[in-house]
Structures are given as structure tokens and as C-alpha cells.
Write an enzyme that holds these catalytic residues in place. Structure first.
Site, short mmCIF file in Angstrom:
data_model
loop_
_atom_site.label_atom_id
_atom_site.label_comp_id
_atom_site.label_asym_id
_atom_site.label_seq_id
_atom_site.Cartn_x
_atom_site.Cartn_y
_atom_site.Cartn_z
N PRO A 284 0.92 -1.27 0.17
CA PRO A 284 0.22 0.07 -0.29
C PRO A 284 0.69 1.31 -0.55
O PRO A 284 0.37 2.20 -0.81
CB PRO A 284 -1.38 -0.09 1.26
CG PRO A 284 -0.97 -1.67 1.28
CD PRO A 284 0.29 -2.57 1.15
N SER B 256 5.83 2.95 -6.12
CA SER B 256 7.34 3.35 -6.96
C SER B 256 8.11 2.93 -6.87
O SER B 256 9.53 2.89 -6.83
CB SER B 256 6.98 3.99 -7.90
OG SER B 256 6.18 4.41 -8.90
N TRP C 68 -1.56 -5.45 -5.09
CA TRP C 68 -1.54 -5.31 -6.80
C TRP C 68 -0.94 -6.20 -7.08
O TRP C 68 -0.42 -6.30 -7.98
CB TRP C 68 -0.68 -3.84 -6.94
CG TRP C 68 -1.78 -3.33 -6.18
CD1 TRP C 68 -0.33 -2.18 -6.29
CD2 TRP C 68 -2.51 -2.45 -6.98
NE1 TRP C 68 -1.88 -0.81 -5.81
CE2 TRP C 68 -2.43 -0.90 -6.27
CE3 TRP C 68 -3.81 -2.83 -7.73
CZ2 TRP C 68 -3.31 -0.62 -6.41
CZ3 TRP C 68 -4.70 -2.06 -7.78
CH2 TRP C 68 -5.03 -0.68 -6.70
N THR D 229 -0.99 -10.18 -8.80
CA THR D 229 -1.28 -10.17 -10.13
C THR D 229 -1.33 -12.37 -9.31
O THR D 229 -0.92 -12.47 -9.55
CB THR D 229 -0.49 -10.13 -11.51
OG1 THR D 229 -0.36 -9.02 -11.80
CG2 THR D 229 -1.00 -10.72 -12.27
N ARG E 292 -16.25 -3.11 -44.41
CA ARG E 292 -16.71 -1.45 -44.19
C ARG E 292 -17.56 -1.05 -45.26
O ARG E 292 -16.10 -0.57 -46.12
CB ARG E 292 -16.35 -1.07 -43.21
CG ARG E 292 -17.13 0.16 -42.31
CD ARG E 292 -18.60 0.17 -42.82
NE ARG E 292 -19.18 1.28 -41.69
CZ ARG E 292 -20.30 1.00 -41.63
NH1 ARG E 292 -21.45 0.53 -41.72
NH2 ARG E 292 -20.75 2.65 -41.39
N GLY F 132 -14.79 3.20 -35.55
CA GLY F 132 -16.28 4.32 -35.50
C GLY F 132 -16.56 3.16 -34.54
O GLY F 132 -16.48 3.30 -33.20
N GLY F 133 -18.56 4.14 -34.48
CA GLY F 133 -19.20 3.61 -33.53
C GLY F 133 -19.31 2.07 -33.09
O GLY F 133 -19.39 2.18 -31.73
N GLU G 176 4.46 -3.55 -13.47
CA GLU G 176 5.89 -3.77 -13.63
C GLU G 176 6.16 -2.45 -13.94
O GLU G 176 7.56 -2.33 -14.02
CB GLU G 176 6.24 -4.70 -14.73
CG GLU G 176 6.42 -6.11 -14.36
CD GLU G 176 6.82 -7.05 -14.91
OE1 GLU G 176 8.46 -6.85 -14.92
OE2 GLU G 176 5.77 -7.84 -14.91
#
Length: 389
Positions: free
Chosen positions: A131, A135, A159, A161, A271, A343-344, A367
Site C-alpha cells: 500500500p 514506485s 496489486w 497478479t 466496411r 467508428g461507433g 512492472e
């Protein structure tokens, strides 16, 4: 010592890429969307990678592993990430967490733990961050106190993994509070050790199939033979490990970016707007060209870093940090452009590029944030250590 030919993969390395891609196309990619939606660990991918011996390819043959070199391991991670970034953390984190044993551990501790990882019976997680120590990794508060023939560990790791899934944990803890970084030691902690527990899974933006949780250590008693290397050598081992493993995040980043470009290329050729394929519009071609150039530059830098890692060259810190920083920035840029190209549709979960964009973001953070990588790179330059052919 492996040879790394300039500017081209060897036939063996190319065969590895093709084999991993075949496994991932058939067994990993089909589950990527559901893994992201559910947040479930990718069991199907793990099973497929174990069957093909791609789950921890770096484990030496002496311990029952495939003995893959650094470049081959990067190829595995890149190809798995192209299909599913969550799944790519299986080989990546297995390497991250076992490398301290390979770099600093005794023959006995290697023999005790590496074979089960090689067989796919267990995974390893790496417990450095806390905590109050992200860094600033030297600011660890987890303590390991010698008590006769044992050490007693207390603290919280954050954190982490694959926490809760992994059977084994490489834990860094302070054994001498008066020595700063020279007072940190590394240990192997087992999931079933009394006093080990886990927090709730973090609710993350992406890579949801790889659980990230806190690891709580409450008076965890370990025999002294769980110490990795000599007491007080933990922090140098942690930093040396990261020099070697930053390039695995670079490989993951390249894979994510390549997956996004591959999908975008297929989409723009199907498209149609204004009576023709949108791939025929020069503005989109320029965008695609930039994406392709960036990915290939990141890939070549990553492979160059892998060569340095395999040889343990003096400029590895420069190359590892540069590869991780450049490739992850590339992944973020390329996946964002891929969303734009669709796009959308790119903004919806019906298409994979929005997932890839979310995946890419964390590669700039874990990392070592890319700001930290730039500090590492600058220090290498200022000390006269710079990469070059």
C-alpha cells in the site's frame, strides 16, 4: 548461450510463434470475450497452454521445463496476448515470480518449487508492491523476523497478479530495518501456509480474467530454507528480476497492439462507405501505416531486449526499460486508433478493440510506470550506458 540473428527470427523461433498462434487461435481467442465479461480466470486457456508447454516455457530443462530462451518466451507471451491479454499473464507472471529463484536461489529451493510449475501443477506470483510501496519499492513495511530456525512474516502486499490462484508466492520483506534496501530479503510463501489470506479481487478497467488481490501475511511462519539467496539480498534480486521481465510486458504490449491492428485491417476491408471499402480512403491508410510502423518498431526493440536478457548484457536495464515503455505506449496508441477506425462499432463490446484498448492501459502502469521507465532510461544514458548494435 542462444544466438540471436540480426533482424530475423531463426527457423526455430518462427516455428514457436506459429505453434503458439495455432493454440491461441483454437483454444484461447474463442474465450477472450467471455473471460473479460465474467472476470473469471481463463481456465480453458491455462489448460491449453499447459498441454502445449507454453504456460511457463522459461523453466530450465533441468527442472522439467521447456528451457525456452528469453526471445522464445517473449514470442509465447506476444502471441497469447494477441488473443487474450489476461491469459498472457500466465506465462509472464510465472517467469516474473520464479526468476528470483533462478537468479539467486539455492539448488535446493529451485528443485523444491520449479518442477511443479514446469508440470503446470502450480503457478507463482510476485509480491513486491505494498500500500505504501509502489514506485518507491524500497519503502517496504512487510517484516520478516528470525525466530530460531524460522522466519515470521507480517505485512500486506498489494496489486498481486493471480493472487489466490497461484500456489506459490515470491515475497519481499524487511529483515533488517536499519539497512534500507540492503535489509530486504526474499522468501517463498505457500498459499496454504497458516496466516496467508487474500483480499477481494480488484475491480479493474481491463485484464479482468487475471485476478489482482491483496495478500495478507499474519504471523506466517516459514522455515529458513524458504529464504531465496542470502539474507539482505532481496532488493537487488527484485531489481535484477525486473530488468529481465520488463521485456515480457513489452511483448504483451506488442501482442495486444497486433491483435487490434489485425482486427482493424479485416474490418476496413469489409466496411463500405460512399460506395467503396473504407480501406481505400487515404486518411485511413495513413492511420494504418502509422499503426504498423509503431508495432514493428516496438517488436524489434523488444526482441533486441530479449537478446540482452539472454546474454545478461550490461545495457539490459536500458533496453528492458526502453522496450517496456515504448511498446506499452505503442499499444495504447494503436488500440485507440483501432477503436477510431471502427467508428461507433469500436466503442461497443460487440467488437474486441475496445477490450484491447482497456487491456493496453495497464501495460503503461504495471512492472514500473512508464514515468519510472523514463527515469531508468535517463539514468542509464547519463551514466554512459546506451544501447546500440
Amino acid at each position: 548461450m542462444a544466438d540471436f540473428p540480426m533482424f530475423a527470427l531463426s527457423d526455430e523461433h518462427q516455428a514457436i510463434r506459429e505453434a503458439v498462434r495455432a493454440v491461441c487461435d483454437a483454444k484461447v481467442a474463442p474465450h477472450a470475450a467471455s473471460v473479460d465479461e465474467s472476470g473469471a480466470f481463463p481456465d480453458e486457456a491455462y489448460a491449453a497452454l499447459r498441454r502445449a508447454d507454453f504456460h511457463a516455457p522459461h523453466i530450465p530443462e533441468a527442472y522439467g521445463g521447456a528451457g525456452a530462451d528469453a526471445l522464445a518466451t517473449c514470442l509465447v507471451i506476444e502471441e497469447v496476448a494477441r488473443a487474450c491479454a489476461s491469459s498472457s499473464l500466465i506465462p509472464a507472471v510465472n517467469k516474473l515470480a520464479t526468476l528470483p529463484l533462478l537468479l539467486s536461489g539455492s539448488d535446493e529451493i529451485k528443485a523444491a518449487y520449479l518442477p511443479s510449475v514446469a508440470r503446470g501443477e502450480a503457478m507463482f506470483s510476485y509480491c513486491l508492491s505494498e500500500p505504501e510501496a509502489g514506485s518507491d519499492a524500497a519503502a517496504l513495511r512487510t517484516r520478516a523476523v528470525r525466530d530460531g530456525d524460522d522466519y515470521v512474516l507480517n505485512g500486506v502486499k498489494r496489486w498481486i497478479t493471480n493472487a489466490g490462484i497461484s500456489k506459490f508466492y515470491t515475497v519481499f520483506a524487511v529483515t533488517d530495518v536499519d539497512k534500507g534496501g540492503e535489509g530486504v530479503s526474499a522468501f517463498v510463501v505457500e498459499k496454504d501456509d497458516e496466516g496467508v489470506s487474500f483480499g477481494a479481487p480488484e475491480r479493474k478497467l481491463g485484464i479482468k480474467g487475471s485476478p489482482t488481490r491483496e495478500v495478507f501475511l499474519d504471523h506466517v511462519r516459514l522455515p529458513a530454507d524458504r529464504l531465496i539467496g542470502a539474507e539482505g539480498t532481496g532488493f537487488p534480486t527484485a531489481l535484477r528480476t525486473l530488468d529481465h521481465t520488463r521485456l515480457t510486458i513489452a511483448a504483451q504490449s506488442v501482442g495486444i497492439a497486433q491483435g487490434a491492428l489485425d482486427f482493424a485491417l479485416g474490418y476496413v476491408q469489409e466496411r463500405r462507405q460512399f460506395g467503396k471499402e473504407i480501406a481505400q480512403f487515404q486518411g485511413l491508410q495513413f492511420l494504418l501505416a502509422d499503426m504498423g510502423m509503431r508495432i514493428e518498431a516496438a517488436r524489434q526493440l523488444t526482441y533486441a531486449a530479449a537478446g540482452r536478457s539472454e546474454r545478461d548484457d550490461g545495457d539490459l536495464a536500458f533496453f528492458g526499460a526502453a522496450a517496456k515503455c515504448f511498446a506499452s505506449d505503442t499499444a495504447m496508441a494503436v488500440t485507440t486508433d483501432a477503436v477510431q477506425l471502427l467508428g461507433g462499432y469500436g466503442y461497443t463490446r460487440d467488437y474486441p478493440v475496445e477490450r484491447m484498448m482497456r487491456y493496453a492501459k495497464v501495460t503503461q502502469i504495471y512492472e514500473g510506470t512508464n514515468q519510472i521507465q523514463r527515469i531508468v532510461i535517463a539514468r542509464q544514458l547519463l551514466s554512459g550506458i546506451q544501447g546500440g548494435l
